[in-house]
Design a protein around this motif. Structure first.
Motif, PDB file in Angstrom:
ATOM      1  N   THR A  77      -7.272  -1.007   1.582  1.00 54.04           N
ATOM      2  CA  THR A  77      -7.406  -0.663   2.995  1.00 54.04           C
ATOM      3  C   THR A  77      -8.650  -1.322   3.585  1.00 54.04           C
ATOM      4  O   THR A  77      -8.612  -1.861   4.704  1.00 54.04           O
ATOM      5  CB  THR A  77      -7.468   0.868   3.175  1.00 54.04           C
ATOM      6  N   VAL A 104      -6.012   2.070  -3.277  1.00 54.09           N
ATOM      7  CA  VAL A 104      -5.668   2.211  -1.862  1.00 54.09           C
ATOM      8  C   VAL A 104      -6.909   2.050  -0.995  1.00 54.09           C
ATOM      9  O   VAL A 104      -6.884   1.371   0.037  1.00 54.09           O
ATOM     10  CB  VAL A 104      -4.975   3.570  -1.593  1.00 54.09           C
ATOM     11  N   LEU A 115       0.790  -1.232   0.000  1.00 53.36           N
ATOM     12  CA  LEU A 115       0.000   0.000   0.000  1.00 53.36           C
ATOM     13  C   LEU A 115       0.831   1.295   0.000  1.00 53.36           C
ATOM     14  O   LEU A 115       0.504   2.214  -0.748  1.00 53.36           O
ATOM     15  CB  LEU A 115      -0.961   0.008   1.188  1.00 53.36           C
TER      16      LEU A 115
END
Length: 121
Positions: free
Chosen positions: A110, A106, A76
């Motif tokens: 996440t 992202v 990430l």
């Protein structure tokens, strides 16, 4: 994982996604506002990486989930700098689309990190 940190990273990624989409629609190029959003996102991702690596042993569900969790956490922090660097070098509207795709990635990764973390609880 720290849920507030995950939410903060997710929200900043969505802000960057919306901002880059707006820039792409208007034909604008990368500016300081976009770089600031990317820097805030990067700081959050680095903190998230440290927290994730400290707590990777607590991920339940076997080796596959633990490996996926670690791989996402390590990968990430590389996405925003690569997307923003591409936008700096590419001086067209498509540069903002690259940033938008990176921010979307992202946000999804996440959310997936949080999902993997919550599998055992």
């Amino acid at each position: 994982m720290l849920f507030p940190l995950t939410v903060a990273v997710f929200v900043v990624a969505l802000v960057l996604l919306a901002l880059s989409g707006w820039y792409a629609a208007r034909g604008r190029l990368l500016d300081d506002r976009m770089l600031l959003a990317g820097a805030v996102l990067e700081v959050g991702l680095v903190v998230q990486l440290v927290v994730a690596l400290v707590h990777v042993g607590r991920v339940t569900g076997g080796g596959a989930e633990r490996a996926t969790f670690a791989a996402y956490a390590v990968t990430l922090p590389f996405v925003p700098p690569v997307a923003l660097f591409t936008a700096l070098k590419e001086k067209t509207r498509w540069a903002m689309v690259v940033v938008a795709v990176g921010a979307f990635g992202v946000a999804v990764m996440t959310a997936r990190l949080q999902q993997i973390w919550g599998l055992g609880g």
